[in-house]
Write an enzyme that holds these catalytic residues in place. Structure first.
Site, PDB file in Angstrom:
ATOM      1  N   LYS A 197     -14.982   2.696 -19.921  1.00 35.76           N
ATOM      2  CA  LYS A 197     -14.920   3.959 -20.734  1.00 35.76           C
ATOM      3  C   LYS A 197     -15.594   3.397 -21.986  1.00 35.76           C
ATOM      4  O   LYS A 197     -16.524   4.423 -22.574  1.00 35.76           O
ATOM      5  CB  LYS A 197     -13.352   3.668 -21.322  1.00 35.76           C
TER       6      LYS A 197
ATOM      7  N   ARG B 120      -7.942   1.425 -27.277  1.00 35.99           N
ATOM      8  CA  ARG B 120      -7.763   1.806 -25.668  1.00 35.99           C
ATOM      9  C   ARG B 120      -8.353   0.778 -24.970  1.00 35.99           C
ATOM     10  O   ARG B 120      -9.452   0.240 -25.242  1.00 35.99           O
ATOM     11  CB  ARG B 120      -8.586   3.332 -25.409  1.00 35.99           C
TER      12      ARG B 120
ATOM     13  N   GLY C 158      -3.677   4.479 -15.725  1.00 34.27           N
ATOM     14  CA  GLY C 158      -2.470   4.244 -16.372  1.00 34.27           C
ATOM     15  C   GLY C 158      -2.038   2.688 -16.536  1.00 34.27           C
ATOM     16  O   GLY C 158      -0.577   2.420 -16.683  1.00 34.27           O
TER      17      GLY C 158
ATOM     18  N   MET D 165      -3.105  -0.076 -17.928  1.00 29.62           N
ATOM     19  CA  MET D 165      -2.968  -0.507 -19.231  1.00 29.62           C
ATOM     20  C   MET D 165      -2.861   0.321 -20.394  1.00 29.62           C
ATOM     21  O   MET D 165      -2.520   1.426 -20.325  1.00 29.62           O
ATOM     22  CB  MET D 165      -4.625  -1.419 -19.150  1.00 29.62           C
TER      23      MET D 165
ATOM     24  N   ARG E 142     -16.243   9.543 -16.985  1.00 30.74           N
ATOM     25  CA  ARG E 142     -16.310   8.539 -15.768  1.00 30.74           C
ATOM     26  C   ARG E 142     -16.586   9.396 -14.616  1.00 30.74           C
ATOM     27  O   ARG E 142     -16.160  10.489 -14.376  1.00 30.74           O
ATOM     28  CB  ARG E 142     -15.020   7.506 -16.033  1.00 30.74           C
TER      29      ARG E 142
ATOM     30  N   HIS F 172      -0.381  11.574 -13.009  1.00 31.08           N
ATOM     31  CA  HIS F 172      -0.343  10.233 -12.570  1.00 31.08           C
ATOM     32  C   HIS F 172      -0.150  10.296 -10.897  1.00 31.08           C
ATOM     33  O   HIS F 172      -1.009   9.630 -10.481  1.00 31.08           O
ATOM     34  CB  HIS F 172       0.833   9.367 -13.102  1.00 31.08           C
TER      35      HIS F 172
ATOM     36  N   SER G 205     -21.398  -7.777  25.692  1.00 32.30           N
ATOM     37  CA  SER G 205     -20.460  -6.849  24.863  1.00 32.30           C
ATOM     38  C   SER G 205     -19.481  -7.694  24.407  1.00 32.30           C
ATOM     39  O   SER G 205     -18.786  -8.619  24.995  1.00 32.30           O
ATOM     40  CB  SER G 205     -20.064  -5.734  25.900  1.00 32.30           C
TER      41      SER G 205
ATOM     42  N   ASP H  81     -10.087 -10.827  22.053  1.00 29.15           N
ATOM     43  CA  ASP H  81      -9.797 -12.279  22.961  1.00 29.15           C
ATOM     44  C   ASP H  81     -10.723 -13.290  22.182  1.00 29.15           C
ATOM     45  O   ASP H  81     -10.298 -14.361  22.138  1.00 29.15           O
ATOM     46  CB  ASP H  81     -10.320 -12.200  24.280  1.00 29.15           C
TER      47      ASP H  81
ATOM     48  N   CYS I 256     -17.167  -4.348  21.578  1.00 30.60           N
ATOM     49  CA  CYS I 256     -16.135  -3.240  21.998  1.00 30.60           C
ATOM     50  C   CYS I 256     -15.051  -3.927  21.811  1.00 30.60           C
ATOM     51  O   CYS I 256     -13.706  -3.223  22.221  1.00 30.60           O
ATOM     52  CB  CYS I 256     -16.154  -3.194  23.552  1.00 30.60           C
TER      53      CYS I 256
ATOM     54  N   TYR J 130     -25.195  -1.847  19.353  1.00 33.32           N
ATOM     55  CA  TYR J 130     -24.209  -0.797  18.934  1.00 33.32           C
ATOM     56  C   TYR J 130     -22.659  -1.378  18.905  1.00 33.32           C
ATOM     57  O   TYR J 130     -22.375  -2.578  19.114  1.00 33.32           O
ATOM     58  CB  TYR J 130     -24.081   0.085  20.235  1.00 33.32           C
TER      59      TYR J 130
END
Lengths: 916, 916
Positions: free
Chosen positions: B32, B102, B111, B113, B346, B465, B800, B805, B868, B888
C-alpha cells in the site's frame, strides 16, 4: 620370431624377466613349474625338465585344439636339452629317456587335473630299461602303468577296464598284492592291457614316443576344462581363464627296489602348525601310490632309521625351502636307488589352527613381519577355529565306535550318505546335515564332500585326497578308519560291534580322529586358551589402531584410524563374551528384546493397549525398573567403553498376538455362537490388532515415527538408561551410554525427539546429582538419511549404519520375502554376485555409506561413525568399512575375533590411501 | 545518525535508492505504501502522508514493544511536513489535520490487519470540523467512528459493545438505517461510546491526538502477529518475518454529502478479465462501508451519469496506472466534495479465467512479453479453470432456488455449515464436503472458508470480503444472495419457497451465481473452447522447447531442451484426452489395470494358479488378443508420439481374493463341518494365496523380479505390444512403442530380461515382415537403481523416474501406512515441510534423481529421461525436473495443461543456468 611357449627349468631367470615378477612366473609356469624352476635355481636336486606355459594352454583351448605356432618345435628343442643334461635320448632303444607329463596351474587344484608317467616307453625301450636297470619286473611294471594311465587319462578308457583285468590276473596267479605279481605276470599284463586299449580305442597303443608326448600334453591342456575342474574352481573361487601349464620332467623312480621310495611331506605339521617335519613315504612305490591312499604309507620319522642319509638331506632341503619361501612348504620327493630327487614344492595347505600357529611362530623366528603374519591367516580360518566342538562331558559319556586319522579338525554331526550325489542331494535339496562316508575319495566326489558337514573314510592317510580337500575347505574329517568296513552295495557300514545304515546319525571329531554313534552336543571353544590367536589378533588391533589415514588436501576432516571392533549385545552376558573376545564397545543394544521376556510381555501388552496416556504411563513405570537393571549390567561390564543403546524400534503389533491367529479364533467363536467376556475380550483385542495392521510394516509405524507419535515409551527408556548410568557411575564405573534413535529419514524427526529426550536425561542427572558422559545419535538405515547426512550430523553426535535395513530399502528388497522367493535364484544365476544381506553391496549401499560418512563429517568432523548391521562381522564388508573411513564395526560377539583380523588386514591392504 | 524509519510519500526516489529495487521498496513500505508513493511520484491525486517502514515494525516486535530509536521523532517530523502540505495542523482546534493509520504489508492480506480512521479528532477538534465543514452530522459521525475503531482495534473492546449501543439508540429514535440518525443523535452516540470505552478500559477516551497516533501505530504493528494474520500467512505461504508497514495518510472524506463518495475498482473485470472498467462505489460513505458489505454499492458505470467529471478523471487514472504497472490494478478512491483522491493501487486479484485472458490480451496490446504472460498465470489457476463444472443438462432439469453475485467461479457441492468452526471441523475431521453459509464473512471466518468447497452469503457484493477471499483461493462463491434469509440461531436458511437446515446438501455455481438444492452432477469443462488458455500454453510450450540448456564445460553431455509434457494413460480414451490437452507422448501405460477387467480376471487368476508352464501358456495365449487390442488403440491415438508401456508390476496375489476373506470363509466351513468340492476348492485357493503372502509386498515379488522368475507373462505382453505395433504400422500409423521394465535394482536384472524380451520383439517383427522403431528401458524407482544409473544406462535406452515408489523407499515410508498413521501429523507439526508424495522432496529423493540423470547420461548421452510419478503434474516438482535436466514429465491427462504452464515457467525462471 615365434613367442616363447616353453621354458627349461634352468631358464628361470629368463622366465622371471619375461613375467615381470615371481607372481607372474607362477601365473606363466603354474605353481608346480615355478617351484621346480625355483628349486633348480637354488641348486636343489630336481630332475631336468621344462614347462609349457599357461599361455600355450589358453592359445590351444582358444584355437579349438591346436598347438600355437612354434610350441611343438620349442618343446622338442627343450627335450634335446634335457637329453643332453641326462645323457639319455627320448625313444632311444639303448638308453631311453622317460618323462612325466604333469599339469600345474597357478593355484593348486589337488587331484583335479592329469598326469601321465613313464612317457617314452614302448615295446623297444622297455627292453632297454630291463637291461639298464637289471630289473625286469620294474620295467614291465612301468610299462603297464604307462598303458593304463595313457589309456584312461589321454584316451578316456574307464579305469575299471584296466583294474578288472589286473584283478583277474591276480586271481589266476593267486596273488594278493600287486607286488606279488612277477615280471612275467606283468609282461602278460602289458599284453592284456594292450588288448583293452585296442578294444576301447580301435587302434594299437602308440609305439612312437613323440606321439605319446604330444597326446599327453594335449590331454593335460584339455583337462583344464573338465567338468570336475570347473566345479572345483567355482567352489574355490579360482578364475576360469588362467589355464594350466604342462611340466615335462625326467622320470625318476621310487619303485626301483627297497633303496627307492617316494613321499610327500610338510615342512611343519599342517594340522597343528607345530615346527616339526611331517610327512609320509612308501618304499618301492611311485608317487600316486601315496596320494591315492591305496597303500597306507609310513610316517616320515621312520625314514630316519631306514634311510638316514637321505633323511638328513631332506631335512636340509626342508630348512632351505622355509628360509627361501618364508612359509610352510608342501613337498613331493622321490628316492631313486638312494638318490633324492625333489619333484614339487608349494605353499602347504593347513588347518586354521596351524595357519595361526605358523604365522605367529614365524614372526618369533624372525622369518616374517607382523603384517605378513596377519595377512597369512584368513578370517574364515579364525571362524573355523571358533566353530563349536563336542562337549567334553558328552564325549566322556559316549562310546567311540572307531578311530582314524584326525585329518581335518572340528566337530560334525550328520546322517551317513554313501556317495557324493546322495550327500549333495540330501544337503542341498532336503537341508539335511550329512556325513559322507566312503572307502576313499576321488576328485569326482568333491561336490558331495563340499555339501557334507563331515567326511569319513576307511582308507588313506593324512595326505590322502579326502584329507587334503577337507582341510582346505574346513570340513571336519576322519580318514583311514580301518575298523570300519564299508559295503557300498548294501549301503551299510560295520565295525566289530556296531552296524550303521545309510541315513543313521553319527558324530565325528576331526580334531581327535574319533567317530561316535548318534548326535553329540557341541560347545563353543574356550577363546582364552587360544594364545596364538590372541597374539595374532593383538597385532591386528595394533596395526589397525596405528594406521592413521588422512583426507585429501581439499577436504578438512579429522584423520581416521583403522577400524575398532565393537559388538552387538543385548544382555550383560553377551557383553562380557564380547569383551573377552576383544570388543572395545557395544555398537548396538536392542532394547525391545527385553520386552519379550516372560514376566514383562503382559505389562508391555497392557501398555500398548492402554486407552489413555495415564494408563500407559502406569504400565511404563512398571517396566522402568526392569530396563534400568538391564542397562546397569551392560554399562558396568563395558566400562570404560561406550555402550550404544537403541530405543524401541519394531512396530508395536509385534508384541501382540498375530492377527491371523486372533481372526481364526474369533471367527470360530462367532460361528459357534460363543458369547460372554472371553469372546468380548478377543473381539476387542482383534479390533486393536487390526487397527495396527500395516501393508508394509517394515516401512511403517516404528522407530522414531512411533516415538514422535507416542513419546512416553522412549522417555521411559531414556530415564532408565540415565538412572542406570548415574547409579553405576556412583559405584565407581566409568560409564559411557550413547542413546541411538532409529529409522530417521528427515533431520527434523531427530530434532524433535532428541530435544525431548535430552531434557529427560538432564532431569535424571539433576535428580541423581551426578553427571555422566553421554551422546545422542542416530542409525543411518534409510536412504534419505544417508543422502542428507550433512544436515543430520548437525544434530546427531554419532552415526551407526544399520546396513540390514539400508540394504532392504536401497534394493527395495524385503528380506523376509526376497530370500525365500527370488534372492537365492538371483545369486545362483549370477544376477547378483553375492547375497547383499551377507556381503555389503559396495556399488549401491556402499555408495550411500561413503557419501554419508563424508557428508556427516563435513558438518561434524569428530562424528563417531560405525556399522551395526550383520555386515559388521563379514570380512569383505569390514574391508569396505575401512575404505569408507568408519571408526568401528559392530558385530555379534562370536564374530569379534574374525572382525579384528579383517580390520587389521584392511589396514594393511589399504595403507597410505587417502580417505573419502 | 539514527536509521531512517519513516519516508514521506514524496520521498519515493530516496526510498528506492535505499531499498535498491522496486521490490525492495515494496518490502520496506509494504504494498500500500509503495503504491501511494509511486502514485504520488506519477502526479496522481494522493492525500499527503508518510509510511513507517516494515523494518520499524520488526524492530518494535523484536524489542518486545518499543519503537526503535529515532522513529517517533522522524514520524513527528514527517507529520509536520504533511501539515505544511495541507495547511492544517494535527490537533489544532481551528483547522485540525485528521489522519488514517493503515497497515500495509509486502503481500496483500485483505482484512487481516488493522486500520484506524479519523485519528486527531477529540472533543475540541470535532467542533472545528463542524464549523469547517458546516456539517455537524458528518463531524459527529466521524468522531463516533474514531471512538468505535480505536476502542475495538487499539484497545481490544469487542465490536458488539459498540454496535449494541448503536442499535439501541436507533430503536429509541425509530431509525432504520445509520443515516437516519441526526447530528444530535450522533452527539448522543459519542457520549454513549465514550462510556462504553471507559467501562471496558477503565480510562477516558484519549483526547491527546499524539497519544491516539502513537497507540494506533502500535496497534498496527501488533496486528502483524495476531492469530488470524498468522493463520492467513500459513495458508497463503507468506513468510512470517516480513512485518507490516504503517501508512499515516491525510483523511479525505467520502461521507461529506452527496457530492462525496468512496469506491473500489479494478482496471479490468477481475472475474472474466474483460478489458472494461469494473467496480463499485457508495455515495456519502466511508471506505469500510464498501468493503464490509453492509450497504450494497452501485456499479461504477452509474457514476458516468451521477458524477461525469470525476468518472472521466478516474478513467484517465485507470489508463495511466495500467501503462505504469503493466498489469491490472485494484484501486481505492474517495471523492471529497467533488475532488478525486486515490487511496490505494495494487495488483488486482483475479479469477483464473481473468488471469489468463488479461495475460493474453496484454501481450496482444503490446504491454507485456509472452514470457511475462506465462509468468502471470499460476498453475493453480489453470487447475481451477479445468475444475469440474455442473453438467448443463442437469442444470436445465434443476430449479435455481436463489441467485446472487457470481463472486468466484466454479461448481461446489456440499453440506451447509453455518459457521466457520463447524465448516472446518466437518471438512477436516469428518472429511465431509461443506458449503459455508453466512450473512457476510469476516477475517475471523477465513479458516472455515478455506476448508469449505464453496461459500454462500446473503449480503455483500463482488468486492466484499467473502468474494475477495474466495477468488484468491479459487473457492467457488455466490455472494449477496439476498433472497436467502439466514437464521444463525436456529441454524436454518430459507427463501420464499424452500427451507434448508444445517447439514442439507446444496450445489452452488460460482460462475453463474446460482444456488441449487441437492447435489448436481459435474462434468469436465471443454478444453477446446478455452482459446486464451490454448494460446498461453502454446507460448509456454514454445518457451520450453526453445530453451536449450548446456552442461558445464567439464562434462560431455547432450544439451537439453526444456521439459515436454507427456501423460499417463492406460486406455485409448485417456490417451485421446491427453493429446487434446497437449501431451506429446505417453510416459506410462500400466498394463496390469487391463488384467482387472471383468472378462479377463478369471483367465488371469487361472493363469496365476497354473501348476505347469504349459497350463500357464494356455491362459496367457487367451490374454494375448486382449492386450494386443489395448495396445493397438493406444499406439494409433498417439502416433507419431512415443508410448511407454510398463510391463506387469504388482505382485500376483493382487489379482486373487484377499487372504483374510478366504481365511474367514474357510474357517467357517471348517467349524461348520462343510465338506465337498466347494470346501476343497476354497482350501486349495487359500493355500495358494497363503504361499504368495509377503511380509512387505511393496518390496517383494513383483516387477522385474517376477519377470525373471516367471518370464511367460512379460513375453506375452511384449508379443502383444509388437503385434499391435506392426499391425498399426502396416495401417499407416507412425508408431513408437517403448517397453518399460519396472523395479530394477541391479543392472543384471535388466540385462537378463531385456535380452529375452528383445528376442521376442525381433521374432514378432520377423513374423510380421515389418520393422517398428522401439526402445527398451526401465523405471528408476529403487534407490539402488538411481545410485548405479551409469551401469543401468549401459543397457536401458530410457529412464522413467517412478517417484512414488522412489519416495517410499528413499524415506522408508510405506505410503498406505504412513499417510494414515503419521505423515499428516508430520506435516502439521512441520517435521516435513510438505507431504513428499505430493511435492517431490528435493533434498533426498531429488538428490537421487539428479545423480541418476547425470550419471545415466554419462553412459548414454542421448538417454531419454522423464518422470511418471504423481509428481509429474505438480508445479514445484515440475520445476525441479527442469532443473535436473529431464526431457519430459508425464502426468494424468487432466493435469497436462497445468504441467505445460509449469514447464514453461520453469524454463523462464532458470533461463541460462547450466545443467548438472
Amino acid at each position: 620370431m615365434a613367442k616363447k611357449w616353453v621354458y627349461l627349468f634352468k631358464e628361470v631367470d629368463e622366465t622371471e624377466k619375461y613375467a615381470g615378477s615371481w607372481d607372474g612366473v607362477r601365473g606363466l609356469l603354474g605353481g608346480k613349474g615355478a617351484g621346480l624352476a625355483d628349486m633348480t635355481r637354488a641348486g636343489l636336486p630336481v630332475p631336468p625338465g621344462f614347462t609349457i606355459t599357461t599361455e600355450a594352454c589358453n592359445a590351444y583351448l582358444e584355437s579349438g585344439g591346436k598347438f600355437p605356432d612354434g610350441m611343438w618345435d620349442q618343446a622338442l628343442e627343450a627335450l634335446e636339452d634335457v637329453e643332453k643334461q641326462t645323457g639319455k635320448k627320448f625313444g632311444d632303444p639303448q638308453n631311453p629317456l622317460l618323462v612325466s607329463v604333469r599339469s600345474g596351474a597357478k593355484f593348486s587344484m589337488p587331484g583335479m587335473m592329469d598326469t601321465v608317467l613313464n612317457v617314452g616307453l614302448n615295446d623297444e625301450t622297455v627292453k632297454a630299461m630291463v637291461s639298464l636297470t637289471g630289473n625286469e619286473r620294474f620295467a614291465w611294471d612301468a610299462y603297464r602303468r604307462l598303458i593304463q594311465m595313457f589309456g584312461s587319462i589321454v584316451m578316456g578308457i574307464p579305469d575299471e577296464a584296466f583294474s578288472e583285468v589286473m584283478e583277474d590276473l591276480k586271481k589266476e596267479r593267486g596273488a594278493r598284492l600287486d607286488t606279488d605279481l612277477t615280471a612275467d605276470d606283468l609282461k602278460e599284463l602289458v599284453r592284456r592291457f594292450e588288448k583293452v586299449y585296442k578294444k576301447h580305442t580301435g587302434s594299437d597303443f602308440p609305439q612312437d614316443p613323440m606321439g605319446q608326448l604330444q597326446l599327453a600334453i594335449e590331454a593335460v591342456f584339455k583337462s583344464w576344462n573338465s567338468n570336475r575342474a570347473i566345479a572345483y574352481r567355482n567352489v574355490a573361487g579360482i578364475p576360469h581363464d588362467l589355464g594350466t601349464a604342462v611340466n615335462v620332467v625326467t622320470m625318476v623312480f621310487g619303485n626301483m627296489g627297497n633303496d627307492s621310495a617316494t613321499g610327500v611331506a610338510f615342512t611343519r605339521d599342517p594340522s597343528t602348525g607345530e615346527k616339526k617335519f611331517w610327512g609320509e613315504y612308501l618304499v618301492n612305490a611311485q608317487g600316486e601310490d601315496v596320494v591315492a591312499g591305496i597303500r597306507t604309507p609310513k610316517p616320515i620319522d621312520e625314514m630316519k632309521k631306514e634311510m638316514p642319509q637321505v633323511y638328513r638331506e631332506l631335512q636340509e632341503v626342508r630348512e632351505r625351502l622355509e628360509r627361501h619361501y618364508r612359509d610352510m612348504q608342501d613337498i613331493e620327493f622321490t628316492i631313486e636307488r638312494g638318490k633324492l630327487w625333489m619333484l614339487q614344492t608349494r605353499t602347504g595347505k593347513r588347518t586354521a589352527r596351524a595357519a595361526i600357529k605358523i604365522a605367529v611362530d614365524m614372526v618369533k623366528e624372525g622369518l616374517i613381519s607382523k603384517e605378513e603374519a596377519v595377512m597369512r591367516v584368513t578370517p574364515e580360518q579364525v571362524d573355523t577355529l571358533l566353530h563349536p566342538q563336542f562337549d567334553p562331558k558328552a564325549k566322556e559319556n559316549s562310546k567311540v565306535i572307531a578311530t582314524g586319522v584326525n585329518a581335518s579338525p572340528g566337530a560334525a554331526v550328520g546322517q551317513l550318505a554313501f556317495d557324493a550325489d546322495t550327500a549333495e542331494e540330501w544337503a542341498k535339496k532336503e537341508h539335511r546335515d550329512v556325513v559322507m562316508i566312503r572307502p576313499e575319495t576321488k576328485p569326482d566326489d568333491v561336490h558331495g564332500m563340499l555339501a557334507a558337514k563331515g567326511i569319513l573314510t576307511s582308507r588313506g592317510g593324512a595326505t590322502s585326497h579326502a584329507a587334503v580337500v577337507a582341510r582346505q575347505f574346513g570340513i571336519p574329517a576322519v580318514v583311514g578308519c580301518e575298523e570300519i568296513e564299508i559295503d557300498l552295495e548294501r549301503r551299510e557300514a560295520r565295525t566289530d560291534k556296531v552296524e550303521m545304515k545309510e541315513g543313521d546319525v553319527v558324530s565325528i571329531d576331526g580334531t581327535a580322529g574319533e567317530v561316535f554313534l548318534g548326535a553329540l552336543p557341541t560347545v563353543h571353544p574356550d577363546f582364552t586358551k587360544e594364545k596364538d590367536l590372541a597374539t595374532l589378533l593383538g597385532w591386528a588391533d595394533e596395526i589397525a589402531a596405528g594406521d592413521m589415514r588422512k583426507w585429501p588436501e581439499d577436504y578438512e576432516g579429522f584423520p581416521t584410524r583403522g577400524l575398532m571392533v565393537w559388538a552387538n549385545a543385548d544382555y550383560p552376558r553377551d557383553a562380557q563374551r564380547a569383551r573377552d573376545f576383544g570388543a572395545m564397545g557395544i555398537g548396538l543394544t536392542r532394547t525391545e528384546h527385553m520386552f519379550f521376556e516372560e514376566e514383562r510381555l503382559p505389562i508391555v501388552q497392557r501398555m500398548i493397549l492402554a486407552k489413555t496416556s495415564e494408563e500407559r504411563e502406569k504400565y511404563l513405570s512398571q517396566l522402568l525398573p526392569f530396563q534400568r537393571e538391564d542397562f546397569r549390567g551392560l554399562l558396568r561390564v563395558m566400562a570404560p567403553y561406550p555402550v550404544i543403546i537403541r530405543l524401541i524400534d519394531p512396530p508395536l503389533h509385534e508384541f501382540l498376538p498375530r492377527y491371523e491367529s486372533l481372526l481364526a479364533e474369533v471367527i470360530e467363536m462367532r460361528v459357534k455362537g460363543v458369547t460372554g467376556p472371553e469372546r468380548d475380550e478377543k473381539e476387542s483385542l482383534l479390533a486393536a490388532v487390526e487397527a495396527m495392521r500395516e501393508a508394509n510394516p517394515m516401512m511403517g509405524m516404528r522407530g522414531v515415527r512411533l516415538s514422535i507419535v507416542m513419546p512416553e515409551i522412549v522417555k521411559m527408556q531414556v530415564r532408565a538408561i540415565f538412572e542406570a548410568a548415574c547409579t553405576e557411575k556412583k559405584a565407581g564405573y566409568d560409564v559411557h551410554p550413547e542413546v541411538m534413535i532409529p529409522l530417521v529419514s528427515h533431520v527434523n524427526e531427530l530434532k524433535v525427539i532428541q530435544t525431548e529426550l535430552e531434557k529427560v536425561a538432564k532431569q535424571v542427572m539433576e535428580e541423581q546429582g551426578i553427571k555422566v558422559h553421554y551422546k545422542f545419535g542416530t542409525m543411518i538405515e534409510i536412504p534419505r538419511a544417508a543422502l542428507t547426512a550433512e544436515e543430520i550430523a548437525g544434530v546427531a553426535q554419532f552415526f551407526s549404519f544399520g546396513t540390514n535395513d539400508l540394504t532392504q530399502m536401497t534394493f527395495g528388497f524385503s528380506r523376509d520375502d526376497a530370500e525365500a522367493k527370488f534372492l537365492i535364484q538371483y545369486v545362483e544365476q549370477g544376477i547378483l554376485p553375492k547375497n547383499p544381506f551377507q556381503v555389503l553391496d559396495r556399488d549401491g549401499v556402499g555408495k550411500l555409506v561413503k557419501m554419508a560418512a563424508r557428508d556427516g563429517r563435513k558438518a561434524r568432523p569428530e562424528l563417531e561413525i560405525g556399522i551395526c548391521g550383520e555386515h559388521g562381522g563379514e570380512p569383505s564388508s569390514i574391508e569396505f568399512c575401512h575404505i569408507a573411513g568408519l571408526n568401528y564395526v559392530s558385530c555379534s560377539p562370536f564374530r569379534v575375533p574374525i572382525a579384528r583380523l579383517a580390520a587389521g588386514q584392511a589396514a594393511i591392504k589399504h595403507k597410505g590411501e587417502t580417505l573419502g
